[in-house]
Design a protein around this motif. Structure first.
Motif, mmCIF file in Angstrom:
data_model
loop_
_atom_site.group_PDB
_atom_site.id
_atom_site.type_symbol
_atom_site.label_atom_id
_atom_site.label_comp_id
_atom_site.label_asym_id
_atom_site.label_seq_id
_atom_site.Cartn_x
_atom_site.Cartn_y
_atom_site.Cartn_z
ATOM 1 N N GLN A 1 12.970 -9.578 -5.578
ATOM 2 C CA GLN A 1 12.811 -8.487 -6.557
ATOM 3 C C GLN A 1 14.155 -7.771 -6.640
ATOM 4 O O GLN A 1 14.378 -6.755 -5.973
ATOM 5 C CB GLN A 1 11.774 -7.505 -6.038
ATOM 6 C CG GLN A 1 10.466 -7.515 -6.774
ATOM 7 C CD GLN A 1 9.607 -6.370 -6.276
ATOM 8 O OE1 GLN A 1 10.052 -5.215 -6.190
ATOM 9 N NE2 GLN A 1 8.383 -6.667 -5.931
ATOM 10 N N ASN B 1 11.986 -13.190 2.165
ATOM 11 C CA ASN B 1 12.993 -13.313 1.103
ATOM 12 C C ASN B 1 13.886 -14.545 1.227
ATOM 13 O O ASN B 1 14.474 -14.971 0.233
ATOM 14 C CB ASN B 1 13.826 -12.035 1.018
ATOM 15 C CG ASN B 1 13.260 -11.080 -0.014
ATOM 16 O OD1 ASN B 1 13.435 -11.280 -1.220
ATOM 17 N ND2 ASN B 1 12.540 -10.071 0.446
ATOM 18 N N GLU C 1 13.196 -4.098 -4.505
ATOM 19 C CA GLU C 1 12.674 -4.306 -3.150
ATOM 20 C C GLU C 1 13.707 -3.939 -2.078
ATOM 21 O O GLU C 1 14.873 -4.293 -2.184
ATOM 22 C CB GLU C 1 12.249 -5.766 -2.945
ATOM 23 C CG GLU C 1 11.575 -5.996 -1.591
ATOM 24 C CD GLU C 1 11.084 -7.415 -1.402
ATOM 25 O OE1 GLU C 1 10.030 -7.588 -0.767
ATOM 26 O OE2 GLU C 1 11.738 -8.352 -1.900
#
Ligand code: ZN
Length: 244
Positions: A121, A136, A125
């Protein structure tokens, strides 16, 4: 090639200039990971300086997006919203247009993903812990990902064999080897949040495959005085000297 890696300038021209002075001519290119404006008193000056940096790759941050009015600022607290409104009133149409054209995520030098918040994101994020970092690593294919947004210098390392992720909080003037795979945050130029009020940046050497974390003092009182004059929130004025 040596890269000056900077993030989260937040309209703090004095901190930006201190970083550029300290880095001297030690770099060939600049990668800026987003949040050019928001919080600080110098949005136009910071856009002007950043735009003129050599071989620049610049990204969009959440405060830049908020200034564009493209996102809902309900997630911001009262003071942050106040700062967004002040920035919207202050930024020139030309500088706003520059911010509006910044990408949210890019791949630089073929093998390094750059994002403001996270590869999953890019704008919003926060990668603050090992769990979020571990998730991630599945959202980028390159060996390395450079991020900002948390204002905390950090290195997350994924061991591909064990799938284990470790966090290293890098001390200043330490040099780390770039060994796959890593998520690296150089910290914040204009509003550090690791209880060290000095501006943070990093130098990446793509021949040596290393990254060095650095800090530099700047005239915090001068920035605070300009913020007071502009009527920016007292909370943001105070936090600069606390490094939080
Ligand atoms: Zn930021």
């Amino acid at each position: 090639m040596r890269i000056l890696l900077i993030s989260d300038i937040h309209a703090n021209l004095t901190a930006l200039q201190a970083v550029l002075n300290a880095a001297g001519s030690d770099y060939d290119a600049v990668w800026f990971l987003g949040d050019l404006v928001g919080y600080g008193p110098d949005p136009n000056e910071c856009v002007d300086v950043v735009r003129s940096l050599p071989h620049l790759v610049a990204l969009l941050g959440n405060h830049d997006a908020a200034t564009m009015g493209r996102i809902n600022t309900d997630a911001f607290n009262v003071e942050a919203r106040q700062a967004v409104r002040w920035t919207q009133d202050t930024i020139t149409p030309e500088n706003l247009a520059y911010i509006e054209n910044l990408p949210a995520k890019v791949i630089a030098d073929d093998d390094i993903t750059l994002a403001h918040g996270s590869p999953r994101q890019p704008v919003w994020e926060y990668i603050l812990n090992i769990r979020v970092a571990a998730e991630n690593f599945q959202f980028f294919d390159t060996a390395y990902c450079f991020i900002g947004h948390t204002h905390l210098p950090s290195i997350f390392h994924l061991d591909e064999r064990t799938r284990r992720v470790d966090l290293v909080v890098p001390l200043e003037n330490t040099i780390f080897d770039l060994t796959p795979r890593l998520i690296i945050n150089p910290g914040s130029v204009g509003q550090p949040r690791d209880k060290d009020s000095r501006a943070a940046y990093a130098l990446v050497d793509l021949e040596q495959m290393s990254v060095e974390f650095r800090r530099v003092d700047y005239d915090i009182a001068a920035v605070q005085a300009r913020m007071s004059e502009a009527g920016l929130p007292q909370k943001h004025i105070n936090r600069l000297e606390l490094g939080w």
